[in-house]
Design a protein around this motif. Structure first.
Motif, mmCIF file in Angstrom:
data_model
loop_
_atom_site.group_PDB
_atom_site.id
_atom_site.type_symbol
_atom_site.label_atom_id
_atom_site.label_comp_id
_atom_site.label_asym_id
_atom_site.label_seq_id
_atom_site.Cartn_x
_atom_site.Cartn_y
_atom_site.Cartn_z
ATOM 1 N N ALA A 1 -3.042 3.923 8.539
ATOM 2 C CA ALA A 1 -2.473 3.222 7.390
ATOM 3 C C ALA A 1 -1.574 2.072 7.840
ATOM 4 C CB ALA A 1 -1.693 4.203 6.513
ATOM 5 N N ALA B 1 4.757 5.140 2.919
ATOM 6 C CA ALA B 1 4.165 6.468 3.078
ATOM 7 C C ALA B 1 5.088 7.490 2.431
ATOM 8 C CB ALA B 1 3.944 6.788 4.548
ATOM 9 N N VAL C 1 0.830 5.229 0.046
ATOM 10 C CA VAL C 1 -0.087 6.328 0.341
ATOM 11 C C VAL C 1 0.670 7.647 0.355
ATOM 12 C CG1 VAL C 1 -1.646 4.869 1.686
ATOM 13 C CG2 VAL C 1 0.205 6.082 2.841
ATOM 14 N N SER C 2 -0.065 8.710 0.170
ATOM 15 C CA SER C 2 0.490 10.051 0.261
ATOM 16 C C SER C 2 -0.636 11.033 0.523
ATOM 17 C CB SER C 2 1.224 10.428 -1.027
ATOM 18 O OG SER C 2 1.711 11.765 -0.942
ATOM 19 N N THR C 3 -0.275 12.168 1.087
ATOM 20 C CA THR C 3 -1.272 13.213 1.299
ATOM 21 C C THR C 3 -1.541 13.995 0.021
ATOM 22 O OG1 THR C 3 0.478 14.720 2.004
ATOM 23 C CG2 THR C 3 -0.682 13.505 3.722
ATOM 24 N N ILE D 1 2.016 10.783 -5.556
ATOM 25 C CA ILE D 1 1.619 9.493 -6.134
ATOM 26 C C ILE D 1 1.925 9.479 -7.626
ATOM 27 C CG2 ILE D 1 -0.350 8.017 -6.663
ATOM 28 C CD1 ILE D 1 0.276 7.847 -3.773
ATOM 29 N N SER E 1 -3.538 9.648 10.362
ATOM 30 C CA SER E 1 -3.668 8.942 9.089
ATOM 31 C C SER E 1 -2.545 7.933 8.909
ATOM 32 C CB SER E 1 -3.693 9.942 7.927
ATOM 33 O OG SER E 1 -2.461 10.626 7.819
ATOM 34 N N SER F 1 -2.494 5.072 -3.397
ATOM 35 C CA SER F 1 -3.721 5.751 -3.000
ATOM 36 C C SER F 1 -3.461 6.993 -2.161
ATOM 37 C CB SER F 1 -4.609 4.790 -2.198
ATOM 38 O OG SER F 1 -5.754 5.448 -1.714
ATOM 39 N N PRO F 2 -4.081 8.134 -2.542
ATOM 40 C CA PRO F 2 -4.084 9.290 -1.643
ATOM 41 C C PRO F 2 -5.249 9.214 -0.655
ATOM 42 C CG PRO F 2 -5.102 9.881 -3.717
ATOM 43 C CD PRO F 2 -4.706 8.420 -3.839
ATOM 44 N N MET G 1 -8.060 6.815 1.983
ATOM 45 C CA MET G 1 -8.101 5.715 2.923
ATOM 46 C C MET G 1 -8.746 4.498 2.268
ATOM 47 S SD MET G 1 -9.121 7.589 6.485
ATOM 48 C CE MET G 1 -10.078 8.857 5.675
ATOM 49 N N THR G 2 -8.365 3.318 2.709
ATOM 50 C CA THR G 2 -8.921 2.075 2.202
ATOM 51 C C THR G 2 -9.033 1.102 3.361
ATOM 52 O OG1 THR G 2 -8.573 0.219 0.693
ATOM 53 C CG2 THR G 2 -6.605 1.278 1.573
ATOM 54 N N LEU H 1 0.868 -1.183 0.000
ATOM 55 C CA LEU H 1 0.000 0.000 0.000
ATOM 56 C C LEU H 1 0.897 1.223 0.000
ATOM 57 C CD1 LEU H 1 -2.698 1.536 0.344
ATOM 58 C CD2 LEU H 1 -2.408 1.279 2.825
#
Length: 659
Positions: free
Chosen positions: A411, A397, A213-215, A220, A407, A384-385, A387-388, A211
């Protein structure tokens, strides 16, 4: 677990405080919807007037109709009467179509608007935190990330070729493979995205589900662009093994979920079409075979008369519709009773084929209904930017220093084996509106400061030490002020020298434009921001000179929104607004330009703002955006008199020496 409960309670309290601050200072916005269609089960699809990146799947929103406002708020009572709020959750956005679920019926024929609050992600994060459970989530990894237990580390043998990386980048890849918890410290221009690409390749080769992720969408997209150059990328995307969640205006190389969904839909649709065609063929063969079977039953009956003529065998041409040519020829030579047995066997086999094909068609139809969830569940790399609720082996991250701590905690709870934190503790922390100390402690700190407060001395941190972006003079300025002179400078010298050779100040990669006593700073007319009209004129003239000098990318960076607005007005008057990007510092995190003009604004009669004096990371972001030319517009004596040991005065002295 008591420790988990403490974390969740502290995070939720911080989020509630930040949401309260946002509600006090921000307004919700409306998105008109048209062409509504009722999908059943209180699910609806509407058309958008234009694409938007302000909302995403999972957004909790409000519907405004002529009959009133149907809304969704955390903890709201659900009802269907006018004036009582009902839940509206965005399920999907595809360019100009939006699908959502509502807790009460919606009149699709009426004019309708979607009302969205900018704090919806925080509200959704609060809900996600409430669902964390020790038996279902990787709480242990999250606690290791936040320094509550020591991470495990086992030396591994790398499986991929990383020879194209420099020594510090290879160390980072090895750390990410060995350690349960790894921090990749990437100063500006050190190839953080390239290194991250190799980390992903290595962990995928080790059969770990990732996974990322990024803000920010931009972070991404940068990783995705690097991955797209790798030979394994397109086959992985085509197979649905790498997907990007969330909408992006950048090129997604077919990895965006909507594209993967369309590809898989076309593949399944083609498979269903082929199966239906095969079923039609089989059923036609079965009908023809039944006719032949009836004829052979009669032909195979015992002779009723000693003088009757024997029944003829079926001819080869008649058998072609049931058997292959060779088999048809062989069966045509058999006695009617043997032909009967062959056809019975063939019809039984055709019936099994028909049943299995129909079962497969039904399975494909069911899978298509749940295709989106299936694709996400089966992907090996999910970028993904958002949540999942999926589960993964590894959390990566990106730009983690800007991510709110809750967050990151959430994650990490979605992963069970490893966390890789990528960022720069010397750049921008999360943006927090609340001034409450508890809120800032819970969501406003940089994860590096929490987990590895002395990153230069931690064995969990791999620092990338070779910068490839900046002219050596600019790199020396950045490295000396913010990275303990650890940076090595290997930018392509011919390219950065060519930028430095162009105006303004040809041949000088760093220049201080000292406005000593010539400018005045004042409050903006619309608030607490600052503006310096004469400094803005000087900066706009320099930008004009840079554009006329042939520079392909020019940026103007300033600490204050009002001053940026004034400079944009002046750039427009000079007809170069489209050639110069002008904004506040936060907008330039992760960016780079050939020429960067920094306007520090502050001057008499006002006192220097704490914005710069107390936030050295802002200055680091500003000066490290420049590839070949850095120009700083400032009243040098003013800053030196105000605080000679302050970061701004230190920057101006160091820049003057290097220039």
């Amino acid at each position: 677990m008591e420790l988990l409960a403490k974390f969740v309670a502290a995070f939720k309290a911080g989020i509630d405080g930040e949401v309260a601050a946002m509600r006090a200072s921000s307004d919700a916005f409306e998105i008109p919807l048209t062409g509504g269609e009722d999908l059943g089960a209180r699910r609806y699809v509407f058309a958008l007037a234009s694409p938007t990146d302000k909302i995403a799947a999972g957004t909790i929103a409000t519907l405004r109709t002529p009959h009133g406002e149907h809304g969704a708020t955390i903890g709201a009572t659900i009802g269907a009467t006018i004036g009582v709020t009902i839940g509206v959750t965005i399920e999907r956005i595809d360019e100009l179509r939006i699908t959502f679920a509502a807790a009460a019926p919606v009149d699709v024929s009426a004019p309708i608007a979607l009302v969205v609050a900018p704090w919806f992600l925080y509200e959704r994060l609060n809900q996600a935190l409430e669902r964390i459970a020790v038996d279902r989530h990787g709480v242990s990894l999250a606690l290791a990330l936040f320094g509550k237990r020591p991470p495990e580390r086992v030396t591994t043998t790398l499986r991929c070729d990383h020879g194209a990386l420099d020594a510090s980048q290879r160390v980072a890849v090895q750390l990410c493979s060995d350690s349960e918890l790894a921090f990749v410290w990437g100063p500006p221009g050190t190839g953080k995205t390239v290194t991250l690409t190799h980390v992903i390749e290595e962990l995928v080769e080790q059969d770990q589900r990732i996974l990322l992720v990024s803000t920010t969408n931009a972070a991404i997209d940068q990783v995705l662009a690097k991955l797209s150059t790798r030979p394994w990328f397109q086959p992985a995307v085509a197979a649905g093994k790498l997907i990007r969640l969330g909408r992006s205006d950048a090129e997604t190389f077919g990895a965006e979920l909507a594209d993967v969904l369309a590809h898989q839909h076309d593949t399944q649709h083609a498979a269903r079409s082929r199966l239906r065609a095969r079923i039609g063929e089989v059923e036609q063969q079965l009908r023809f075979g039944q006719v032949l079977l009836a004829e052979l039953v009669a032909a195979s009956a015992p002779q009723q008369s000693l003088f009757g003529e024997p029944r003829p065998r079926l001819r080869q041409t008649t058998l072609h519709s049931l058997f292959s040519p060779g088999l048809s020829e062989s069966i045509a030579k058999r006695e009617p009773r043997d032909q009967l047995l062959a056809i019975q066997h063939r019809l039984a086999r055709l019936e099994r084929i028909r049943v299995l094909a129909k079962q497969r068609v039904a399975a494909l139809a069911a899978a298509e209904r749940d295709l989106e969830a299936t694709i996400v569940a089966q992907a090996r790399v999910v970028m993904s930017p958002l949540m999942t609720d999926e589960r993964f082996d590894v959390l990566i991250a990106e730009e983690a220093g800007m991510a709110p701590l809750p967050s990151l905690f959430h994650a990490a709870c979605l992963c069970r084996r490893r966390a890789v934190v990528v960022g720069d503790p010397r750049q921008l922390p999360p943006i927090v509106q609340s001034s409450d100390a508890r809120v800032r402690r819970a969501i406003g700190r940089n994860i590096f400061d929490v987990a590895v407060p002395d990153p230069a001395a931690s064995d969990l941190v791999a620092m990338l030490e070779v910068q490839y972006r900046m002219h050596p003079a600019i790199g020396a300025l950045v490295g000396g002020l913010f990275y303990g002179d650890r940076l090595v400078h290997r930018a392509e010298r011919a390219a950065v020298d060519a930028i430095a050779a162009r105006p303004p100040y040809p041949g000088r990669p760093i220049t201080i434009v000292d406005t000593r006593g010539r400018t005045t700073c004042q409050r903006s007319a619309k608030g607490s921001s600052r503006v310096n009209p004469m400094s803005a004129e000087i900066t706009a003239n320099l930008a004009h000179e840079a554009v006329r000098g042939g520079n392909s990318s020019v940026a103007v960076i300033t600490p204050y929104a009002a001053h940026a607005t004034e400079i944009r007005r002046l750039l427009g008057a000079r007809r170069i607004a489209d050639s110069v990007e002008c904004s506040t510092i936060h907008r330039f995190q992760g960016r780079e330009c050939d020429v960067v003009l920094i306007d520090l604004v502050d001057a008499a009669p006002m006192q220097p703002s704490a914005l710069l004096a107390e936030a050295p990371n802002l200055l680091n972001v500003s000066i490290s955006r420049a590839r070949g030319k850095l120009v700083i517009v400032a009243d040098v004596a003013y800053f030196d008199a105000a605080d000679p040991r302050g970061i701004v005065a230190m920057l101006l002295r160091a820049a003057s020496e290097l220039s």
